[in-house]
Scaffold this active site. Structure first.
Site, PDB file in Angstrom:
ATOM      1  N   LYS A 157     -13.608   3.822  -1.594  1.00 33.91           N
ATOM      2  CA  LYS A 157     -13.966   2.534  -2.191  1.00 33.91           C
ATOM      3  C   LYS A 157     -15.188   2.812  -3.066  1.00 33.91           C
ATOM      4  O   LYS A 157     -16.147   3.449  -2.622  1.00 33.91           O
ATOM      5  CB  LYS A 157     -14.311   1.589  -1.031  1.00 33.91           C
ATOM      6  CG  LYS A 157     -14.596   0.210  -1.435  1.00 33.91           C
ATOM      7  CD  LYS A 157     -13.391  -0.690  -1.212  1.00 33.91           C
ATOM      8  CE  LYS A 157     -13.659  -2.050  -1.809  1.00 33.91           C
ATOM      9  NZ  LYS A 157     -12.701  -2.494  -2.771  1.00 33.91           N
ATOM     10  N   SER A 162       0.815  -1.224   0.000  1.00 29.14           N
ATOM     11  CA  SER A 162       0.000   0.000   0.000  1.00 29.14           C
ATOM     12  C   SER A 162       0.844   1.269   0.000  1.00 29.14           C
ATOM     13  O   SER A 162       0.368   2.332  -0.382  1.00 29.14           O
ATOM     14  CB  SER A 162      -0.814   0.066   1.287  1.00 29.14           C
ATOM     15  OG  SER A 162      -2.024  -0.455   1.154  1.00 29.14           O
ATOM     16  N   PRO A 170      -0.481  -2.265   8.545  1.00 28.18           N
ATOM     17  CA  PRO A 170       0.757  -2.373   9.335  1.00 28.18           C
ATOM     18  C   PRO A 170       1.713  -1.181   9.203  1.00 28.18           C
ATOM     19  O   PRO A 170       2.735  -1.133   9.863  1.00 28.18           O
ATOM     20  CB  PRO A 170       1.400  -3.638   8.763  1.00 28.18           C
ATOM     21  CG  PRO A 170       0.931  -3.674   7.337  1.00 28.18           C
ATOM     22  CD  PRO A 170      -0.458  -3.094   7.326  1.00 28.18           C
ATOM     23  N   GLY A 171       1.393  -0.207   8.322  1.00 25.38           N
ATOM     24  CA  GLY A 171       2.206   1.005   8.346  1.00 25.38           C
ATOM     25  C   GLY A 171       2.820   1.469   7.033  1.00 25.38           C
ATOM     26  O   GLY A 171       3.724   2.299   7.030  1.00 25.38           O
ATOM     27  N   ASP A 220      -5.149   2.695  14.641  1.00 25.48           N
ATOM     28  CA  ASP A 220      -5.601   1.385  14.136  1.00 25.48           C
ATOM     29  C   ASP A 220      -5.618   0.404  15.305  1.00 25.48           C
ATOM     30  O   ASP A 220      -4.719   0.449  16.153  1.00 25.48           O
ATOM     31  CB  ASP A 220      -4.638   0.868  13.035  1.00 25.48           C
ATOM     32  CG  ASP A 220      -5.306  -0.153  12.113  1.00 25.48           C
ATOM     33  OD1 ASP A 220      -5.861  -1.138  12.624  1.00 25.48           O
ATOM     34  OD2 ASP A 220      -5.260   0.049  10.888  1.00 25.48           O
TER      35      ASP A 220
HETATM   36  C1  SAM Z   1      -6.067  -1.301   3.851  1.00 25.82           C
HETATM   37  S1  SAM Z   1      -5.555  -1.411   5.494  1.00 25.82           S
HETATM   38  C2  SAM Z   1      -4.457  -0.072   5.659  1.00 25.82           C
HETATM   39  C3  SAM Z   1      -3.091  -0.328   5.116  1.00 25.82           C
HETATM   40  C4  SAM Z   1      -2.130   0.769   5.471  1.00 25.82           C
HETATM   41  N1  SAM Z   1      -2.477   2.038   4.838  1.00 25.82           N
HETATM   42  C5  SAM Z   1      -0.729   0.422   5.033  1.00 25.82           C
HETATM   43  O1  SAM Z   1      -0.195   1.075   4.132  1.00 25.82           O
HETATM   44  O2  SAM Z   1      -0.136  -0.493   5.595  1.00 25.82           O
HETATM   45  C6  SAM Z   1      -6.947  -0.861   6.378  1.00 25.82           C
HETATM   46  C7  SAM Z   1      -6.728  -0.748   7.870  1.00 25.82           C
HETATM   47  O3  SAM Z   1      -7.846  -0.055   8.415  1.00 25.82           O
HETATM   48  C8  SAM Z   1      -8.067  -0.550   9.726  1.00 25.82           C
HETATM   49  N2  SAM Z   1      -9.423  -0.156  10.121  1.00 25.82           N
HETATM   50  C9  SAM Z   1     -10.616  -0.630   9.676  1.00 25.82           C
HETATM   51  N3  SAM Z   1     -11.632   0.041  10.268  1.00 25.82           N
HETATM   52  C10 SAM Z   1     -11.059   0.966  11.083  1.00 25.82           C
HETATM   53  C11 SAM Z   1     -11.574   1.977  11.936  1.00 25.82           C
HETATM   54  N4  SAM Z   1     -12.885   2.177  12.063  1.00 25.82           N
HETATM   55  N5  SAM Z   1     -10.696   2.741  12.605  1.00 25.82           N
HETATM   56  C12 SAM Z   1      -9.350   2.562  12.484  1.00 25.82           C
HETATM   57  N6  SAM Z   1      -8.807   1.636  11.674  1.00 25.82           N
HETATM   58  C13 SAM Z   1      -9.659   0.840  10.988  1.00 25.82           C
HETATM   59  C14 SAM Z   1      -7.821  -2.043   9.598  1.00 25.82           C
HETATM   60  O4  SAM Z   1      -7.472  -2.573  10.851  1.00 25.82           O
HETATM   61  C15 SAM Z   1      -6.645  -2.084   8.597  1.00 25.82           C
HETATM   62  O5  SAM Z   1      -5.420  -2.168   9.282  1.00 25.82           O
END
Ligand code: SAM
Length: 350
Positions: free
Chosen positions: A300, A183, A217-218, A235
């Protein structure tokens, strides 16, 4: 010559058609769009050939969401022998060009043409320069040859300052091995697309503060840290331990949709997979309340009428900002690293 060719992500031809038709209507350009499913391109046919130039002059390319590249021109069929001479004959009707890109479509068939294009490019440049058709000049149009097969090619051109920044609109970014997720390339591409390079040192600057909603994960946090920013990562999931060791990241386990910062930050970024209307309402609050100056969020997309949905979302956000007396620039793009989503950049101006 009455065709505008637009490259797009395969599967998003209907969105590119809807968008270019909408833009043509706004500019009183008469014509129609057509496409084939999963072809990764769309054609817009101008009824009046002279209007094509008007269209590509008046429509800012970087405000288009779904098209990745465009070119005005025509399809031609070349015989296998001596393609260069045939192209030179066709180009007699074209103005002198300031640059040349050989492009393919973003499909498996397109990818299989990359070796041919690489080999063909050098001798073609030599002949075009010899004939005076190609001179290095950023103020002259760029010749864009899109190969559909070794014989079928769209011979087009576009203003170098009002078309894609990269061939086929695809930036060449290398995945950094230390980054926690793929990502990471999405936010890097977003910066390249939305923020002029000469402004990176002031808008993505050392010691700035950022909040990353849905950070684990970051991958996005990693890019912010690489720009020497201080990041609050929101997160419930775990962050990559190496990233936490930099001392530049504070991890808070909380809901990104209800989290409020104690102090205004420079950047808010959000990569949470959610209904787009909920994400839009959240980012609109962040900007309107002055919790951040700039934001990058992912939307999305629904399964149908995706262009219409994006228009509705951005209009609703813009109306909200106008009601609050706030000026915000909103730009959306389906980036190369986006799949079923688009990326939106918002910058508060007052
Ligand atoms: C697509 S991943 C993000 C990947 C991140 N941007 C990266 O580059 O590694 C989506 C993340 O959103 C988190 N998530 C989902 N709903 C959430 C919420 N309401 N508040 C905070 N985090 C949330 C999930 O735990 C997941 O880690």
């Amino acid at each position: 010559m009455n065709t505008l060719l637009l490259h797009c992500r395969a599967g998003f031809e209907n969105e590119a058609c809807a968008e270019i038709t909408d833009k043509a209507n706004m500019l009183d350009i008469i014509g129609y769009a057509k496409s084939k499913p999963n072809s990764a391109f769309v054609e817009f046919i101008c009824q009046e050939p002279h209007q094509i130039q008007q269209f590509i002059n008046k429509q800012p390319f970087n405000q288009l969401i779904f098209p990745r590249q465009w070119a005005a021109g025509q399809f031609v069929e070349l015989e296998e022998n001596d393609r260069i001479s045939q192209l030179l004959t066709i180009l007699k009707d074209y103005p002198p060009m300031g640059d040349l890109w050989l492009e393919m479509l973003d499909t498996n068939d397109g990818k299989s043409l990359s070796t041919f294009c690489r080999k063909f490019e050098k001798p073609l440049i030599t002949h075009l320069k010899k004939s005076g058709k190609l001179i290095d000049d950023p103020n002259k149009p760029r010749l864009l040859l899109t190969f559909l097969t070794g014989q079928k090619v769209f011979v087009g051109y576009a203003n170098q300052h009002n078309s894609a920044k990269w061939p086929m609109g695809i930036p060449r970014l290398k995945f950094p091995r230390e980054a926690p997720s793929r990502s990471t390339l999405k936010i890097e591409e977003a910066w390249h697309f939305f923020i002029p390079r000469q402004e990176w040192d002031t808008r993505l600057a050392l010691s700035m503060t950022a909040i990353d909603l849905g950070a684990a994960p970051g991958g996005w946090t990693w890019q912010l840290v690489k720009r020497h920013m201080y990041v609050t990562a929101i997160d419930n999931g775990p962050m990559q331990p190496e990233l936490m060791e930099t001392g530049q990241v504070k991890h808070i386990q909380a809901d990104g949709f209800t989290y409020k910062p104690n102090k205004a930050v420079n950047w808010m970024v959000c990569d949470i997979v959610e209904k787009p209307a909920r994400t839009a309402a959240m980012v609109q609050t962040w900007l309107a309340e002055g919790w951040c100056k700039e934001a990058i969020v992912n939307f999305k997309l629904p399964m149908k009428q995706r262009y219409l949905e994006v228009m509705k979302l951005t209009e609703r956000m813009q109306d909200h900002f106008i009601d609050h007396g706030i000026k915000v620039n909103i730009t959306c793009k389906q980036l190369y690293h986006d799949r079923e989503e688009i990326t939106c950049h918002l910058q508060r101006l007052n």
